[in-house]
Design an enzyme around this catalytic site. Structure first.
Site, PDB file in Angstrom:
ATOM      1  N   ASP A   1      53.824 -30.748  25.261  1.00  0.00           N
ATOM      2  CA  ASP A   1      54.129 -32.107  24.823  1.00  0.00           C
ATOM      3  C   ASP A   1      53.317 -33.140  25.602  1.00  0.00           C
ATOM      4  OD1 ASP A   1      56.137 -33.773  23.231  1.00  0.00           O
ATOM      5  OD2 ASP A   1      56.388 -34.600  25.241  1.00  0.00           O
TER       6      ASP A   1
ATOM      7  N   GLU B   1      49.460 -30.961  22.601  1.00  0.00           N
ATOM      8  CA  GLU B   1      49.675 -32.153  21.783  1.00  0.00           C
ATOM      9  C   GLU B   1      48.852 -33.270  22.408  1.00  0.00           C
ATOM     10  OE1 GLU B   1      52.802 -35.487  20.219  1.00  0.00           O
ATOM     11  OE2 GLU B   1      52.844 -34.785  22.271  1.00  0.00           O
TER      12      GLU B   1
HETATM   13  C1  GLC Z   1      55.770 -36.092  21.783  1.00  0.00           C
HETATM   14  C2  GLC Z   1      56.808 -35.560  20.823  1.00  0.00           C
HETATM   15  C3  GLC Z   1      57.728 -36.674  20.453  1.00  0.00           C
HETATM   16  C4  GLC Z   1      58.404 -37.173  21.699  1.00  0.00           C
HETATM   17  C5  GLC Z   1      57.380 -37.576  22.766  1.00  0.00           C
HETATM   18  C6  GLC Z   1      58.024 -37.746  24.111  1.00  0.00           C
HETATM   19  O1  GLC Z   1      54.942 -37.015  21.207  1.00  0.00           O
HETATM   20  O2  GLC Z   1      56.188 -34.973  19.714  1.00  0.00           O
HETATM   21  O3  GLC Z   1      58.670 -36.298  19.496  1.00  0.00           O
HETATM   22  O4  GLC Z   1      59.199 -38.281  21.395  1.00  0.00           O
HETATM   23  O5  GLC Z   1      56.395 -36.602  22.935  1.00  0.00           O
HETATM   24  O6  GLC Z   1      58.388 -36.517  24.639  1.00  0.00           O
END
Ligand code: GLC
Length: 562
Positions: free
Chosen positions: A219, A269
């Site tokens: 994440d 991500e």
């Molecule tokens: C990422 C996740 C999202 C979350 C954020 C904070 O972007 O995909 O859903 O709110 O991180 O953890």
């Protein structure tokens, strides 16, 4: 090496290493909260996932990625983790998670778990200890505590803004120091200059890898490291995005992943505007893949799509990493709604709600986009409900909204609840089989008119979105694509055509002019019925060229008599 040794090596037959599974895997994203509720509390759970594993196996996917399933106060629906080594009681138990991982694997599906290294929950023991400790204490050193500006420290330490809106700093209740949170105040950022933060996460990785997880989705992977001088974003390096020190973290993670007999996989991500910067995370000793958000955000336009696809392939090739193809996830507007709008572009922080959308047109484009994504070399992500063509739910009343993005932006950002609505499985009215009869109200309401979108309604219908996904994914496994390269074929500006190998062509018509399927081509699958052998607007087909030596000829070249 001696002469004899080198001759012996050269004499060995060339054994091609088996292609690693993740290079062209189809990964299905399970948002557990909204997948299936077995115990009737209105919230999806692991028992619900286990009961529906056959559905997932039938869809034809290679892996499941689970959004965070750990104990959490759910300030950001699970992205605020209080314990990285357990399962939230609302979802089930650790034992059930282990069983789920094993059962999925027995059906041919690997498991990817979500790891959140940028921040923890404000109820994580580390943060509780930090609050209970004095400024300057070792407990506070794991986070970013700072004195405020102003005469009495009443102003935040700097002007960094939270990604969810408002200041990125919150002052402790006793009016003392401030702490940094790039997301909600319930998600304090960790200090990655602290050795314990490194070792703790490395241990968490091993914990899940040892329990059979095939990989992790990381994440907010480009945000972990901060400029300790707290400089404001300017012309130079960004103070908390894409900082060079991040690569050292992921090199250590890769070494851990590589230490397993079946090496584990790291998926980042990473939202970065520059694809060249993104690819730096995919060097051979770092992450395996990263989500391709440029493709997701790309407007439905032939030339824009072509540029996005080619630039992804170009930047991945030198690092020998496969690109990913992503159309949706739990943070973005559902494709059916997005593609039905006049302006089909997407930006995470500029979501638009109730902008007019033509869902029939959006669905048609979403079908064409799905077949396009499935035909590209690399791995593909499918977010639950995408295979049902669920639209964004745009009329959630304020008192039912859950997402902190909506609250923290003062209602300016519609939030992400609209793409997180529970799955409709069967029946004529909510909860459409999501929960058993007599269950509590589901955590988000489903629209009353979703009966035609349920799994049961779609699975017997060859024209449904579900049938398209099943058939497309089945063909994707059986078509002998060759290599990671594509060759663009000459077409009109509103049309995309590319070949993979010398026999397979994917053709997408974005424009109003029908495109005739060339002679000598067999249609393997089409996102919409062809009319008179021609693709109408917003249609994708996969073709097998039956005549080896034929030259590619589109409708235009035929019309022009070439
Ligand atoms: C990422 C996740 C999202 C979350 C954020 C904070 O972007 O995909 O859903 O709110 O991180 O953890």
């Amino acid at each position: 090496m001696t002469q004899a040794e080198s001759t012996a090596t050269a004499a060995l037959p060339e054994l091609a290493a088996p292609r690693p599974w993740w290079r062209d895997a189809v990964v299905y994203q399970v948002y557990v909260r909204s997948f299936a509720d077995a115990n009737g509390d209105g919230v999806g759970d692991l028992a619900g996932v286990r009961a529906n594993l056959p559905y997932l196996a039938l869809l034809g996917i290679d892996a499941l990625w689970f959004n965070p399933w750990y104990p959490s106060p759910m300030a950001d629906t699970g992205y605020d983790i209080a314990d990285y080594r357990a399962i939230d009681p609302a979802f089930g138990t650790l034992e059930e998670a282990e069983q789920l991982i094993a059962e999925a694997r027995a059906l041919g599906m690997r498991t990817i778990v979500d790891i959140v290294p940028n921040h923890v929950s404000n109820e994580h023991p580390w943060f509780r200890d930090a609050l209970a400790s004095a400024p300057g204490s070792p407990e506070r050193a794991r986070f970013w505590f700072r004195e405020g500006r102003g005469e009495n420290g009443e102003l935040p330490p700097n002007d960094w803004q939270s990604i969810f809106g408002g200041s990125a700093w919150t002052r402790t209740e006793d009016g003392g120091e401030w702490y940094l949170h790039l997301f909600a105040p319930e998600q304090p950022d960790l200090n990655w200059e602290h050795e314990e933060v490194w070792t703790e996460h490395e241990d968490v990785l091993r914990f899940w890898f040892d329990r059979g997880a095939a990989g992790v989705r990381i994440d907010s992977a480009a945000l972990l490291v901060k400029d300790a001088s707290l400089a404001e974003p300017g012309d130079g390096d960004h103070p908390f995005e894409d900082r060079d020190e991040l690569h050292d973290i992921y090199r250590r993670w890769r070494a851990i992943a590589n230490g397993y007999t079946e090496p584990r996989v790291l998926v980042g991500e990473i939202w970065l505007p520059d694809p060249v910067r993104l690819a730096r995370y995919l060097r051979q000793d770092e992450l395996h893949t990263a989500f391709n958000f440029d493709f997701l955000a790309c407007p439905w336009d032939a030339q824009r799509m072509r540029t996005s696809i080619q630039s992804a392939l170009d930047v991945h090739e030198p690092v020998d990493a496969p690109s990913t193809w992503v159309l949706s996830n739990h943070d973005v507007t559902r494709p059916v709604t997005r593609y039905g709008r006049e302006d089909t572009s997407f930006a995470f922080k500029a979501k638009r709600e109730n902008t007019p959308t033509d869902l029939a047109r959006g669905r048609r484009r979403a079908r064409a986009a799905a077949l396009l994504a499935m035909a590209l070399p690399g791995s593909m992500y499918v977010y639950q409900g995408e295979e049902l063509g669920l639209p964004e739910v745009e009329d959630i009343p304020p008192d039912r909204k859950q997402d902190p993005m909506w609250r923290r932006s003062g209602g300016v950002d519609p939030g992400r609840d609209g793409c997180r609505t529970p799955m409709p499985w069967t029946g004529e009215q909510p909860p459409f089989g999501f929960s058993p009869d007599g269950a509590a109200r589901s955590w988000l309401d489903q629209p009353a008119d979703w009966a035609p979108l349920t799994v049961a309604a779609q699975q017997g219908d060859p024209g449904s979105m579900l049938s398209l996904y099943r058939e497309g994914l089945r063909l994707r496994r059986s078509v002998p694509w060759s290599g990671d390269a594509i060759t663009w074929l000459p077409t009109d500006d509103d049309v995309l055509a590319f070949a993979r190998g010398d026999r397979f062509v994917c053709l997408v018509n974005f424009g109003p002019e029908p495109v005739v399927v060339p002679d000598g081509a067999e249609v393997l699958i089409a996102s919409n019925d062809l009319e008179g052998g021609a693709l109408q607007q917003d249609t994708t087909v996969w073709l097998r060229l039956t005549d080896h030596d034929r030259n590619w000829a589109t409708d235009r070249s035929r019309k022009e008599g070439r």
